[in-house]
Scaffold this motif. Structure first.
Motif, PDB file in Angstrom:
ATOM      1  N   SER A  97       1.101  -1.187  -0.146  1.00  0.00           N
ATOM      2  CA  SER A  97       0.115  -0.035   0.154  1.00  0.00           C
ATOM      3  C   SER A  97       0.861   1.065   0.176  1.00  0.00           C
ATOM      4  O   SER A  97       2.158   1.127   0.303  1.00  0.00           O
ATOM      5  CB  SER A  97      -0.843   0.038   1.261  1.00  0.00           C
ATOM      6  OG  SER A  97      -0.062   0.339   2.491  1.00  0.00           O
ATOM      7  N   LEU A  98       0.480   2.468  -0.327  1.00  0.00           N
ATOM      8  CA  LEU A  98       1.140   3.642  -0.369  1.00  0.00           C
ATOM      9  C   LEU A  98       1.541   3.905   1.217  1.00  0.00           C
ATOM     10  O   LEU A  98       2.663   4.445   1.343  1.00  0.00           O
ATOM     11  CB  LEU A  98       0.294   4.697  -0.854  1.00  0.00           C
ATOM     12  CG  LEU A  98      -0.059   4.830  -2.111  1.00  0.00           C
ATOM     13  CD1 LEU A  98      -1.019   5.884  -2.566  1.00  0.00           C
ATOM     14  CD2 LEU A  98       1.225   4.954  -3.122  1.00  0.00           C
ATOM     15  N   GLU A  99       0.792   3.634   2.089  1.00  0.00           N
ATOM     16  CA  GLU A  99       1.185   4.011   3.601  1.00  0.00           C
ATOM     17  C   GLU A  99       2.404   2.714   3.998  1.00  0.00           C
ATOM     18  O   GLU A  99       3.459   3.657   4.416  1.00  0.00           O
ATOM     19  CB  GLU A  99       0.070   3.378   4.533  1.00  0.00           C
ATOM     20  CG  GLU A  99      -1.058   4.322   4.482  1.00  0.00           C
ATOM     21  CD  GLU A  99      -1.895   4.217   3.492  1.00  0.00           C
ATOM     22  OE1 GLU A  99      -2.041   2.907   2.884  1.00  0.00           O
ATOM     23  OE2 GLU A  99      -2.654   5.083   2.987  1.00  0.00           O
ATOM     24  N   GLU A 100       2.642   1.753   3.588  1.00  0.00           N
ATOM     25  CA  GLU A 100       3.728   0.903   3.466  1.00  0.00           C
ATOM     26  C   GLU A 100       4.927   1.569   2.961  1.00  0.00           C
ATOM     27  O   GLU A 100       5.907   1.330   3.179  1.00  0.00           O
ATOM     28  CB  GLU A 100       3.243  -0.630   3.253  1.00  0.00           C
ATOM     29  CG  GLU A 100       2.415  -1.248   4.095  1.00  0.00           C
ATOM     30  CD  GLU A 100       2.080  -2.635   3.640  1.00  0.00           C
ATOM     31  OE1 GLU A 100       2.060  -3.600   4.531  1.00  0.00           O
ATOM     32  OE2 GLU A 100       1.945  -3.148   2.459  1.00  0.00           O
ATOM     33  N   GLU A 102       5.485   4.415   2.040  1.00  0.00           N
ATOM     34  CA  GLU A 102       5.833   5.647   2.823  1.00  0.00           C
ATOM     35  C   GLU A 102       6.646   5.241   4.219  1.00  0.00           C
ATOM     36  O   GLU A 102       7.628   5.836   4.510  1.00  0.00           O
ATOM     37  CB  GLU A 102       4.963   6.507   3.008  1.00  0.00           C
ATOM     38  CG  GLU A 102       4.220   7.241   1.888  1.00  0.00           C
ATOM     39  CD  GLU A 102       2.864   7.880   2.062  1.00  0.00           C
ATOM     40  OE1 GLU A 102       2.493   7.889   3.129  1.00  0.00           O
ATOM     41  OE2 GLU A 102       2.472   8.380   0.915  1.00  0.00           O
ATOM     42  N   GLU A 103       6.109   4.149   4.832  1.00  0.00           N
ATOM     43  CA  GLU A 103       7.031   3.854   5.922  1.00  0.00           C
ATOM     44  C   GLU A 103       8.405   3.340   5.687  1.00  0.00           C
ATOM     45  O   GLU A 103       9.350   3.485   6.407  1.00  0.00           O
ATOM     46  CB  GLU A 103       6.168   2.872   6.723  1.00  0.00           C
ATOM     47  CG  GLU A 103       4.893   3.110   7.474  1.00  0.00           C
ATOM     48  CD  GLU A 103       4.083   2.130   7.924  1.00  0.00           C
ATOM     49  OE1 GLU A 103       4.538   0.973   8.024  1.00  0.00           O
ATOM     50  OE2 GLU A 103       3.120   2.522   8.329  1.00  0.00           O
TER      51      GLU A 103
END
Length: 107
Positions: A97-100, A102-103
């Motif tokens: 995902s985009l969140e992963e 970015e992390e």
């Protein structure tokens, strides 16, 4: 190694019958034209694997601490290191995902 790669120990299962503990160096990338993730890399030289497979290709499963995936090994290079490749979720962690993403890259 890139963020979406793996380098370390692995278990290689050749044609559902022979199992080898081996070191693998893997990477991969999403292919936008066909919508698939293609992963690939090299396996360290392993005398018993070379004796079993020789210069032919073989269907394999590669298992790491991060996952496992079906793939294919092809003829070895001059140092008896087999190339491995697969099309699917790879046997190493990738962001989904985009969140992963970015992390993984907190810039």
């Amino acid at each position: 190694m890139e963020d979406d790669g793996y380098e370390g120990p692995a278990v290689l299962i050749v044609e559902d019958r022979d199992e080898f503990t081996i070191r693998a160096r893997l990477t991969g990338g999403f292919q936008p034209l066909d919508g698939r993730y293609r992963w690939y890399g090299r396996l360290e030289a392993h005398e018993e694997l070379t004796r079993l497979v020789g210069d032919r290709s073989a269907g394999v499963v590669l298992r790491t601490a991060e996952g496992d995936a079906a793939g294919r090994i092809t003829e070895p290079d001059l140092w008896n290191r087999y190339r491995i490749e697969g099309v699917s979720v790879p046997p190493f962690r990738i962001p989904f995902s985009l969140e992963e993403l970015e992390e993984a890259d907190p810039q």
